[in-house]
Design an enzyme around this catalytic site. Structure first.
Site, PDB file in Angstrom:
ATOM      1  N   SER A   1     -65.722  66.887  45.786  1.00  0.00           N
ATOM      2  CA  SER A   1     -64.279  66.675  45.736  1.00  0.00           C
ATOM      3  C   SER A   1     -63.991  65.221  45.368  1.00  0.00           C
ATOM      4  CB  SER A   1     -63.631  67.064  47.059  1.00  0.00           C
ATOM      5  OG  SER A   1     -64.049  66.168  48.052  1.00  0.00           O
TER       6      SER A   1
ATOM      7  N   SER B   1     -72.504  67.848  47.792  1.00  0.00           N
ATOM      8  CA  SER B   1     -71.879  68.946  48.537  1.00  0.00           C
ATOM      9  C   SER B   1     -70.439  69.124  48.081  1.00  0.00           C
ATOM     10  CB  SER B   1     -71.892  68.633  50.023  1.00  0.00           C
ATOM     11  OG  SER B   1     -70.973  67.584  50.262  1.00  0.00           O
ATOM     12  N   LYS B   2     -69.830  70.150  48.617  1.00  0.00           N
ATOM     13  CA  LYS B   2     -68.444  70.418  48.255  1.00  0.00           C
ATOM     14  C   LYS B   2     -67.585  69.189  48.549  1.00  0.00           C
ATOM     15  CE  LYS B   2     -65.713  74.275  47.662  1.00  0.00           C
ATOM     16  NZ  LYS B   2     -65.586  75.676  47.899  1.00  0.00           N
ATOM     17  N   ARG B   3     -67.827  68.598  49.706  1.00  0.00           N
ATOM     18  CA  ARG B   3     -67.041  67.418  50.078  1.00  0.00           C
ATOM     19  C   ARG B   3     -67.254  66.315  49.022  1.00  0.00           C
ATOM     20  NH1 ARG B   3     -68.657  62.417  53.408  1.00  0.00           N
ATOM     21  NH2 ARG B   3     -70.669  63.071  52.596  1.00  0.00           N
TER      22      ARG B   3
END
Ligand code: GLU
Length: 317
Positions: free
Chosen positions: A255, A250-252
């Site tokens: 990151s 996911s984006k998280r």
């Protein structure tokens, strides 16, 4: 002597997925006492940035990975930045053109998008080009050329292709599934497929180990090897890292850039331990130095298309 490489596109900060591939490609060569090459694939104009290339160099060094040839380690096959190798790509395009392998394509992106509801080709490669410009006559080409510069496409023979991937096994591609792909865009930019083949061949690469998202690109690259009369390397496409549920990171999770891990003070050994565990090189995700894994390296426990990262690994940062 075997020669492997890591060939990142500097279009963003390196994340754990890239780190996983880099680690395995490095281990493969270090275990084989081969040569490891770092090549920066920065021909994609606005997407690639020198500061990201610099960050990649720093991230790899932080991981404990080194290279025998590449940025700051000049060797006999340099330069190791694709943006400095454009002449080689031009020569290859000339060769393909002289041997009648290419044709000009005047289709616009919008036209192609409109027909993209046609059956799709190999997953990572988008829709198969339906060959609209292949049969144009000279007169029509001249007329169209006045309105717009063409891209150049390879006329891929209508036959099945097959090849063996070191991890994914035998791959069969039915006739017509590749489509005639672009080697040089209308704006003059060379395609990834062309540049990667020219460079891997010119740099004497014997072993390509890279992410499984490029498995579908491989048959197109093999077409180019054949047309350019070059010997292809062996290919190993490693599974992609994914979230605990098997979904995309996911984006998280994404990151989880190496820069962020470094900034958070995570020791590189912790990251390496998790990556090695994900690859089946360690039984537990305990801290390890990259160099300690050299004798343990094996592709045997790598299989499938995806490897789920543990919550613990995702919480590293
Ligand atoms: N430059 C490509 C990428 O970063 C990888 C090229 C390759 O390994 O063949 O996705």
């Amino acid at each position: 002597m075997r020669r492997g490489r890591f060939a990142p596109t500097p279009s963003g900060p390196m994340h754990i997925g890239n780190a996983f591939t880099a680690l395995l490609a490095w281990l493969q060569m270090r275990q084989a006492s081969g040569t490891f090459v770092l090549r920066i694939e920065d021909i994609d104009g606005p997407r690639s940035r020198p500061e990201y290339a610099q960050l990649i160099v720093e991230d790899l060094t932080w991981m404990g990975l080194d290279w025998d040839e590449g940025p700051a380690a000049d060797g006999p096959y340099g330069p190791y930045l694709q943006s400095l190798r454009l002449e080689l790509y031009e020569q290859a395009v000339d060769r393909l053109q002289r041997s009648g392998r290419l044709y000009p394509c005047y289709c616009s992106r919008a036209e192609l998008a409109a027909i993209a509801s046609a059956p799709h080709g190999l997953a990572s490669e988008g829709a198969v080009y339906p060959g609209l410009c292949k049969a144009l006559g000279e007169e029509e080409r001249r007329r169209k050329a006045q309105a717009k510069p063409p891209s150049l496409r390879v006329a891929v023979p209508e036959r099945p292709f097959s090849f063996k991937d070191g991890l994914a096994g035998m791959q069969h591609v039915p006739p017509g599934a590749l489509g005639d792909f672009v080697v040089k865009r209308a704006d003059g930019q060379f395609s990834y497929q062309l540049a990667v083949v020219v460079d891997d061949a010119a740099m004497g690469i014997t072993d390509v180990l890279r992410g499984g998202d490029l498995l579908d690109s491989t048959p197109r690259q093999l077409v180019l090897y054949e047309m350019l009369g070059a010997v292809p390397p062996s290919f190993c496409h490693v599974p992609l890292l994914c979230g605990p549920e098997g979904g995309r990171l996911s984006k998280r999770d994404r990151s989880l850039s190496l820069a962020a891990l470094r900034a958070a003070g995570v020791p590189p050994e912790r990251l390496i331990g998790h990556l090695a565990y994900a690859a089946g090189l360690l039984d537990r995700p305990e801290p390890a130095k990259a160099a300690e894994l050299i004798p343990l390296f094996s592709l045997e426990r790598l299989s499938g298309e995806r490897i789920a990262l543990s919550e613990e690994a995702l919480a590293l940062g």
